[in-house]
Design a protein around this motif. Sequence first.
Motif, short mmCIF file in Angstrom:
data_model
loop_
_atom_site.label_atom_id
_atom_site.label_comp_id
_atom_site.label_asym_id
_atom_site.label_seq_id
_atom_site.Cartn_x
_atom_site.Cartn_y
_atom_site.Cartn_z
N SER A 13 68.56 92.06 33.17
CA SER A 13 67.12 91.86 33.28
C SER A 13 66.39 93.18 33.45
CB SER A 13 66.79 90.96 34.47
OG SER A 13 67.28 89.69 34.24
N GLN A 14 67.03 94.06 34.18
CA GLN A 14 66.41 95.36 34.41
C GLN A 14 66.31 96.15 33.11
OE1 GLN A 14 68.51 97.76 37.19
NE2 GLN A 14 66.65 98.61 38.05
N LEU A 15 67.37 96.09 32.32
CA LEU A 15 67.34 96.77 31.02
C LEU A 15 66.20 96.21 30.16
CD1 LEU A 15 71.14 97.05 30.10
CD2 LEU A 15 69.58 98.94 30.62
N HIS A 16 66.07 94.90 30.21
CA HIS A 16 65.04 94.27 29.39
C HIS A 16 63.64 94.69 29.86
CE1 HIS A 16 63.13 91.40 26.80
NE2 HIS A 16 62.55 90.81 27.81
N GLN A 17 63.47 94.75 31.16
CA GLN A 17 62.19 95.19 31.72
C GLN A 17 61.89 96.61 31.30
OE1 GLN A 17 60.17 94.01 34.55
NE2 GLN A 17 61.02 91.96 34.48
N LEU A 18 62.90 97.46 31.41
CA LEU A 18 62.71 98.86 31.03
C LEU A 18 62.34 98.95 29.55
CD1 LEU A 18 65.71 100.51 32.90
CD2 LEU A 18 63.30 101.05 33.24
N ARG A 19 63.07 98.25 28.75
CA ARG A 19 62.84 98.30 27.31
C ARG A 19 61.42 97.85 26.98
NH1 ARG A 19 66.77 94.90 23.52
NH2 ARG A 19 65.91 93.22 24.77
N GLY A 20 60.89 96.96 27.81
CA GLY A 20 59.54 96.45 27.57
C GLY A 20 58.46 97.52 27.69
N ARG A 21 58.84 98.71 28.18
CA ARG A 21 57.85 99.80 28.28
C ARG A 21 57.53 100.38 26.91
NH1 ARG A 21 55.93 97.66 31.31
NH2 ARG A 21 57.65 96.30 31.76
N VAL A 22 58.42 100.18 25.93
CA VAL A 22 58.09 100.64 24.58
C VAL A 22 57.80 99.42 23.71
CG1 VAL A 22 59.28 102.86 24.65
CG2 VAL A 22 60.55 100.81 24.01
N GLY A 23 57.28 99.68 22.53
CA GLY A 23 56.92 98.57 21.65
C GLY A 23 55.63 97.92 22.09
N ARG A 24 54.76 98.65 22.78
CA ARG A 24 53.50 98.08 23.27
C ARG A 24 52.36 98.36 22.32
NH1 ARG A 24 52.64 96.88 29.05
NH2 ARG A 24 54.47 95.56 29.17
N GLY A 25 52.59 99.21 21.34
CA GLY A 25 51.54 99.47 20.37
C GLY A 25 52.01 98.97 19.01
N ALA A 26 51.36 99.46 17.96
CA ALA A 26 51.73 99.00 16.62
C ALA A 26 52.90 99.80 16.05
CB ALA A 26 50.53 99.11 15.68
N VAL A 27 53.22 100.95 16.68
CA VAL A 27 54.31 101.80 16.16
C VAL A 27 55.66 101.13 16.33
CG1 VAL A 27 54.55 104.28 16.02
CG2 VAL A 27 53.30 103.25 17.96
N ALA A 28 56.54 101.31 15.33
CA ALA A 28 57.90 100.81 15.46
C ALA A 28 58.60 101.60 16.57
CB ALA A 28 58.64 100.98 14.14
#
Length: 724
Positions: A607-622
Motif C-alpha cells: 500500500s505504501q508503494l502504491h501511495q508513493l507511486r501516486g505522487r507521479v502521474g498527476r498531470g497529463a505527462v506520461a
Amino acid sequence: MAPVSKASEQSATAPQRPGDGRPARSAPQRALEKLGLLRDIDLALHLPLRYEDETRLTRIADAREGDAVQVEGVVSDSRVDFRPRRQLVVRVDDGSDELVLRFLHFYPSQQKALAVGTRVRVRGELRGGFLGREMVHPAVKAVSADTPLAEALTPVYPSSAQLPQAYLRKAVASALLRAPLAELLPPGIVPPGLPTLKDALTFLHHPAPRVPMATLEDRSHPAWQRLKFEELLAQQLSQAQAQRERAALRAPALQALPGGRHERLLAALPFQLTAAQQRVAEEIARDLARPQPMHRLLQGDVGSGKTVVAALAAAVAIDAGWQCALMAPTEILAEQHFRKLVQWLEPLGITVAWLTGSRRGKGRAQMLARVASGEAGLVVGTHAVIQDDVAFAKLGLAIVDEQHRFGVAQRLQLKRKLDSAGVEPHLLMMSATPIPRTLAMSYYADLDVSTIDELPPGRTPVVTKVFADGKRDSVIARIQAEVAQGRQIYWVCPLIEESETLDLQNATATHAQLSETLPGTLVGLLHGRMPAAEKAAVMSLFTGGPEDATGRSRASSSSAGGGAPQGGAPGGPRMAVLVSTTVIEVGVDVPNASLMVIEHAERFGLSQLHQLRGRVGRGAVASVCVLLYSPPLSDTGKARLKAMAETNDGFEIARRDLEIRGPGEFMGARQSGAALLRFADLTEDAALLDQARQLAPRLLASHPQAASAQIERWLGSRAEYLKA
Ligand code: ADP
Ligand code: MG
C-alpha cells in the motif's frame, strides 16, 4: 521429551490463587501471567493447538508406518548400544508384535524405569527402522494392567518453556469449571445445532474420543462454530451499539444554501467534477443536512480528487455558520491541504487557520484566539488541531485525512473532542486505501462509505518498472533526460525501521551522489528529522516552481496563517530532483513530476508503494515509477513488486496487500489497541459473519442487557478502541 513422564505429571500442582498469606508465585504461575492467562475466562478461552490421543491402544501389529499411536506392552529387552552411537534400545512386546524404542539421550533413572518385565504405555510416531518397527524418543508411562485409558483427547496448549503442559492442563481444567460461561443469549439467536458456549469450550478442551480430528483442525466442528459465532456476534453488537448511540446524538443540520459558497467554489474551479466526485459530494451533502452526526468514510485512489470534495463539504458547513476542522497525519500533508484550501476558499471570504505541533508561542496563541472566536471558518493542521487547548467556537464538521494513519490514542482524542460539545460535529474520514469487503462488513460495519471510483480525465497511467540495483546508473541517466525536458523527479529512499540514522545516511548519500552526477540541477533533500521550517522551505522549492500546469504560480498563500507555509519564490530556481525519505508519502501534489525512483522498494509495504507511486502521474505527462531492489528478493518481496508492476488499481492493490499481509497488518494502527478476532476468520467464516450481522441489531433492540453482557465478555475494555 523424557522417556518416563509419570513423575513429572505428578509433580505438577494446580495454580494457587493469590490470597491470604501471599504465597510466593511459582515460575509456572509467572509464566501464566506472562501469557496473559490471568482470569478463569482467559484460561477457558486458551484453546489447544492440537491433541494427543491417549484414549485407545493400537496393536503393534496393526500400526502402520507414519501413524502416531499409543501401544501398551511389556519390556522384553533393554540395553545400551554403542554403535553407531551410545543409545538406549528397549524392546516392547504386546503379544501381536515387537516394537523398538530408541533413546539417544537418557538418564540412568530412565534406564532403570524401563527394566525388563515393566508394563509400559508408549506413545509416538511409528517408523520402519533397521531392526523393524520402532519409535524414537516416544512418551512412555509405566502402567499396571488395569490402568484406565484417557476418556478424552489430551489437549496440547500453546505454552512457554517455563510452563509445563501438565501444569497448564490442570490450570485450564479447573478454570473451566469456575469461569463465568453462563448462556447470555436468549433462545432463537444461536444458529440451530450449535452447543452452548460452556459445552463447546468443555468439548474443545477435552474432545470425546473418535471425534474426526479434521473437524477440530479446520475448525468446522459445531463447538468451534459456536465459539466463532459468539465472537463475531459480540463484534457486530458493538458496532450496532455504536451506530445506535450515534443515531441518538444531535448534530447541526447543515443545509447547502442555493447560490452559497459551495456553488461559487464549483464555479471557480479550473476543472469539472468527475461523475464520481459529484456523486460522493451529494452523499456527503445529504448526511450533513441531517440532524444526526455523519460518520462517513470517503475512499478514493490516490489522485482521485478527494480534497475538493472535502472543500465543498467545508463550504457547506461554513455557510451554515459552523466551523470546520481538517486534520492530516503529517505536517507536509497538512500543509498541502492548507495551500490548496486557502487558494480555493479565501477568495470566497473564508478565513483559513493553520495549526501544527511545531507552531508555538505568540503565533499559536493568536491562532487559538481566532479559532475560539469563530473568526477562522476552517482550521487545517496535524493532530495539533484536536489538542486540549484548542477550543472551537462552533465546530460543525471534522475532516480527517488518511485516518488509518493516526494512532489509536489520537483517534480516541478526536472522539473525546467531538463528544465534548452539546451538539456533535459531523465526521468525514478520507482514505486512499480502500477497505476490503470483509473488513468493511466487520470492523467498519458502523461506517458509511462513499467511493470515488474514477480518476479525473486526462491522466496517463503511470508505467512501473522493476530493476535490480545494478541498473542504478542507467536510471540516473534517465533522470538527466527528464530534467532536460523540464520535468521534476522524486527519489525516495528506503525505510529502515530499526534505524532512523541509517535512513538518513542513505538519503544523504544519494543526495550527494545525484548532486554530483547532475551538475547545474537543483537537487533537494527532505527527511523526517529536519526542522519544520526547513522542510517547508524545501517542499516549496519543489512544489512552488513557476511552471505550474495552470501556468500560474502555485504559491500564493497569504492567509490567516501569518507564519503559515510560504510558497516558493516565483521566478526563483526550481528544484528538479527531490531526494526524500518516506515523509512525502501522502498527499503531495506536483503535477509536473513525471518520474519517481524508489530505492530498496522491497522494504516497503504494498500500500505504501502504491501511495508513493501516486505522487507521479498527476498531470497529463506520461509518468514512470522505477522500483529499484537489491537481490535476493524474499517471496513476499517478489509478490509485492510483481503486483506493483501489474496494476495501478488501488482496490486491486489493497486486495493483494490483504492477501500477502493478512488483515492484522492491513488495519495498521487500529490493531495496536484492539486484538483482532481470535477465533473467527473473516474469509472462512463469512456465513457466520452474515448471520451475526443480521442478528445483532435485532438482539440489541430486544435484549439490550444480554447484548451489553455479550460485548463485555468478548471485547471488555477493547470495545472503546474498536469504535475509535
Ligand atoms: P487525492 O484524492 O489523492 O487526495 P487530490 O485531491 O490531491 O487527490 O487531487 C489530485 C489532483 O487532481 C489535484 O491537483 C486536484 O486539484 C486535481 N483534481 C481534482 N479533481 C479534479 C477533476 N475533477 N478534474 C481535474 N483535476 C482534478
Ligand atoms: Mg489527498
